[in-house]
Enzyme design. Sequence first.
Site, short mmCIF file in Angstrom:
data_model
loop_
_atom_site.label_atom_id
_atom_site.label_comp_id
_atom_site.label_asym_id
_atom_site.label_seq_id
_atom_site.Cartn_x
_atom_site.Cartn_y
_atom_site.Cartn_z
N TYR A 1 -1.17 -9.10 -3.58
CA TYR A 1 -1.25 -8.72 -2.18
C TYR A 1 0.06 -8.09 -1.73
CZ TYR A 1 -5.47 -11.53 -2.00
OH TYR A 1 -6.73 -12.03 -2.24
N CYS A 2 -0.03 -6.98 -1.00
CA CYS A 2 1.14 -6.29 -0.43
C CYS A 2 0.95 -6.15 1.08
CB CYS A 2 1.30 -4.89 -1.01
SG CYS A 2 1.40 -4.78 -2.79
N PHE A 3 2.04 -6.29 1.82
CA PHE A 3 1.99 -6.21 3.28
C PHE A 3 3.13 -5.35 3.82
CE2 PHE A 3 0.40 -10.35 1.97
CZ PHE A 3 -0.77 -10.51 2.70
N ILE B 1 -2.65 -4.24 1.39
CA ILE B 1 -3.48 -3.75 0.29
C ILE B 1 -3.55 -4.83 -0.77
CG2 ILE B 1 -2.82 -1.36 0.73
CD1 ILE B 1 -1.22 -1.44 -1.91
#
Length: 509
Positions: A103-105, A282
């Site tokens: 997970y990327c933020f 994403i």
Amino acid sequence: MAQSRVPGVVRSSVSLQVTQDFGSSGNVSEDKFGTLEDELPEGRVLESSSIDITNTVIQRLNAGIIHSKVLNGFISREAWVKNDENGYIFRIKLRMAAAPPSYCFVAFPPCSKDGLVVFGKNSARPRDEVQEVVYFAAAEHEPGSKVECTYIEIEQAPKTHAVVLSRPSWLWGAEMGANEHGVCVANEAVVTREPASESEALLGMDLVRLGLERGATAKEALDVIVALLEEHGQGGNYYEDGSSCHTFQSAFLIVDRNEAWILETSGKYWAAEKITEGVKCICNQLSLTTKIDAEHPELRNYVKSQGWWNGDSDFNFSEVFSLADDHLACCSGKESLEKQGGDVSAQAMIDVLRDKDSGVCVDSESFLTTASIVSVLPQDPSFPCIHYFTGTPDPSRSIFKPFIFVDDVKLVPKVQSPSFGNDDPAKKIPRFQEKPDRRHELYKAHEWARSLLENDQDKGQKLMRIMLDLEKQGLEAMEDILSRTEILDPAEVVDLFYDCVDTELKFFK
């Protein structure tokens, strides 16, 4: 046996074994289905020739997925399959490689506080994989020089920026990292309807490092990545695994002080969306829909030629390239950040990355969050960017340690894995015939601490409280730096990351 295009890996050819067939107008019994397995017994097959297991075999067989689940690093799918030639319908089970659920933020003002852009990523990888934190200084290179990436050699740029990377220690690229100009890039492995190539080319993780080394802004890094994708392609084994080739397409979150780009790819084709406000996430599924701000010049012609889009409806990247419903929303952590109401900070991002209940912090039979990063990028360029790395697995049991780019930053061997040079099994052909011990000193100490947490709860919790207090002190010291009016003295932070790692190790010992 069919030979793989990846040196040293043999890939089985398999046939679709059908236990019973049914007329297209009949009912399909729940207990009668075909299977896709290695070395099936002889019997009736749907097609006269054998078929390789690929990520698009369901599409090629005109199937509709009705159920899927992840087990042991593979997606187990059930589907109805219709053979157009004879009208029969079958229920099959198919196993295919699952993309690791990372997970990327990114959070921009007004969702983030104090004019900061806050970036974060959890890197989910095979459970036993070691990630290291490495720094490479800026450098100039002779004309015509080459750079050896994980699998292939390419032309080197005249100049490369200083970078700090968190990477699986067997490869050249990185899962995530930052450069001296305040650019952050993170990679996601994704599965699309287009089969990822087994031929050795650039990995998505190589493109992370190349974008950081060659791009001084997020848009420059994006341009670097797509140009290299066009020239060299992407492909090769994503894991240190000599028994099977795990291939994926790539997605990227590329961030600087002013904007972010979500870049999603399938083969050499790509689309990107620009972000300047709010919160974005994403994961291991495609997310771009109809808002596309840049794309491969032949993207739409290509998908029309494949029959995936008729050219009349709105072009939706995820719907066109995803397998079945894999483009659905996948990130509950985004909601947690949005609820901060303008107060997203480094601590808030860390809290989201530690959340196992939401699934953002991965700890499954197949995958583990093997490293994490949080970066704070002030929109005011007079303030330094601060990057926090764990260098160890499971952020709920790790601490985030700060790094700031300055000249002559002190290297930290204790978070760097042993080097095996040309004897590294990842560099020898056939590849990955053995797995060396890649654990660095901090990783080994963290293993001891994890064992203590599991076997002596009182002592383990006491140690964790001490470590979290150490992390809190670091966060408060960095907040103080960002609140000052005077310019930061580089000598004050040249040993910053080194000292934090050294202090963490002393507490473990």
